[in-house]
Design a protein around this motif. Structure first.
Motif, PDB file in Angstrom:
ATOM      1  N   PHE A   1      46.897  35.555  39.191  1.00 46.79           N
ATOM      2  CA  PHE A   1      45.835  34.704  38.004  1.00 46.79           C
ATOM      3  C   PHE A   1      44.986  33.870  38.782  1.00 46.79           C
ATOM      4  CE2 PHE A   1      48.993  36.495  35.284  1.00 46.79           C
ATOM      5  CZ  PHE A   1      48.467  36.526  34.110  1.00 46.79           C
ATOM      6  N   THR A   2      43.548  33.827  38.405  1.00 53.30           N
ATOM      7  CA  THR A   2      42.630  33.241  39.116  1.00 53.30           C
ATOM      8  C   THR A   2      42.296  31.740  38.548  1.00 53.30           C
ATOM      9  OG1 THR A   2      40.637  34.251  37.911  1.00 53.30           O
ATOM     10  CG2 THR A   2      41.620  35.241  39.900  1.00 53.30           C
ATOM     11  N   THR A   3      42.812  31.485  37.402  1.00 49.77           N
ATOM     12  CA  THR A   3      42.532  30.198  36.710  1.00 49.77           C
ATOM     13  C   THR A   3      43.919  29.934  36.153  1.00 49.77           C
ATOM     14  OG1 THR A   3      41.992  31.083  34.649  1.00 49.77           O
ATOM     15  CG2 THR A   3      40.149  30.513  36.463  1.00 49.77           C
TER      16      THR A   3
ATOM     17  N   LEU B   1      42.729  36.779  35.073  1.00 46.18           N
ATOM     18  CA  LEU B   1      43.501  37.390  36.076  1.00 46.18           C
ATOM     19  C   LEU B   1      42.630  38.528  36.835  1.00 46.18           C
ATOM     20  CD1 LEU B   1      43.987  40.600  34.706  1.00 46.18           C
ATOM     21  CD2 LEU B   1      45.284  39.208  33.052  1.00 46.18           C
ATOM     22  N   ALA B   2      43.125  38.626  38.083  1.00 45.22           N
ATOM     23  CA  ALA B   2      42.195  39.496  39.132  1.00 45.22           C
ATOM     24  C   ALA B   2      42.704  40.907  38.733  1.00 45.22           C
ATOM     25  CB  ALA B   2      42.899  39.261  40.540  1.00 45.22           C
ATOM     26  N   VAL B   3      41.487  41.758  38.536  1.00 46.75           N
ATOM     27  CA  VAL B   3      41.769  43.123  38.724  1.00 46.75           C
ATOM     28  C   VAL B   3      41.572  43.931  40.167  1.00 46.75           C
ATOM     29  CG1 VAL B   3      41.053  45.231  37.750  1.00 46.75           C
ATOM     30  CG2 VAL B   3      41.057  43.343  36.109  1.00 46.75           C
ATOM     31  N   PRO B   4      42.647  44.271  40.906  1.00 49.60           N
ATOM     32  CA  PRO B   4      42.282  44.579  42.170  1.00 49.60           C
ATOM     33  C   PRO B   4      41.032  45.749  42.174  1.00 49.60           C
ATOM     34  CG  PRO B   4      44.627  44.806  41.492  1.00 49.60           C
ATOM     35  CD  PRO B   4      43.901  44.631  40.166  1.00 49.60           C
ATOM     36  N   GLY B   5      40.067  45.230  43.023  1.00 47.24           N
ATOM     37  CA  GLY B   5      38.950  46.098  43.354  1.00 47.24           C
ATOM     38  C   GLY B   5      37.796  45.782  42.507  1.00 47.24           C
TER      39      GLY B   5
END
Length: 118
Positions: A82-84, A97-101
Motif C-alpha cells: 500500500f502506497t498511502t 495500492l501498488a500494481v507491480p509494473g
C-alpha cells in the motif's frame, strides 16, 4: 447502445501486472490470444469531477469494497504493497495500492450512494 466499458492499465511490466490481477486479486479472465489476458471487472460506475479550467483532465481507477480495513488486511497478507495510509474523506475511506509494473490504483469504501447495481 453502450453495453460495457473497457479499462486499460498501461504497464512497463505487463506480465507482473497481469499476474497481480490474476493471482493476487483473483479476477476472472479470458485469454484473448498469446497470453493477452482480459479481466472481468467488478461492477462499475463512472463519476465526472471538476478540474482546473486549464487542465486537459485525467482518468483514475479506483477499486471499491464494503470494508476497507478488512480488505487491506487481506491484501497485505497476500503481499500487496500500500502506497498511502487509509484516510477518511467526505465521500469514503480511501487508500492506494501498488500494481507491480503498473503504478498505483485507488481502493475505497464509499460513504455515498453507489450506481453500480442500478
Amino acid at each position: 447502445m453502450i453495453n460495457g466499458a473497457h479499462t486499460i492499465v498501461y504497464a512497463n511490466d505487463a506480465e507482473a501486472a497481469r499476474s497481480f490481477f490474476r493471482d493476487v486479486l483473483g479476477l476472472a479472465h479470458v485469454d484473448a490470444g498469446g497470453g493477452w489476458l482480459i479481466f472481468k471487472s467488478p461492477p462499475g460506475e463512472l463519476a465526472v469531477h471538476p478540474t482546473d479550467p486549464h487542465s486537459t483532465g485525467r482518468t483514475e481507477l479506483f477499486l471499491m469494497c464494503d470494508d476497507l480495513t478488512a480488505t487491506v488486511a487481506d491484501l497485505k497478507a497476500k503481499g500487496v504493497e500500500f502506497t498511502t495510509d487509509i484516510t477518511e474523506q467526505r465521500w469514503g475511506l480511501v487508500t492506494s495500492l501498488a500494481v507491480p509494473g503498473a503504478g498505483t490504483v485507488g481502493l475505497y469504501q464509499p460513504k455515498h450512494d453507489t450506481a453500480y447495481d442500478l
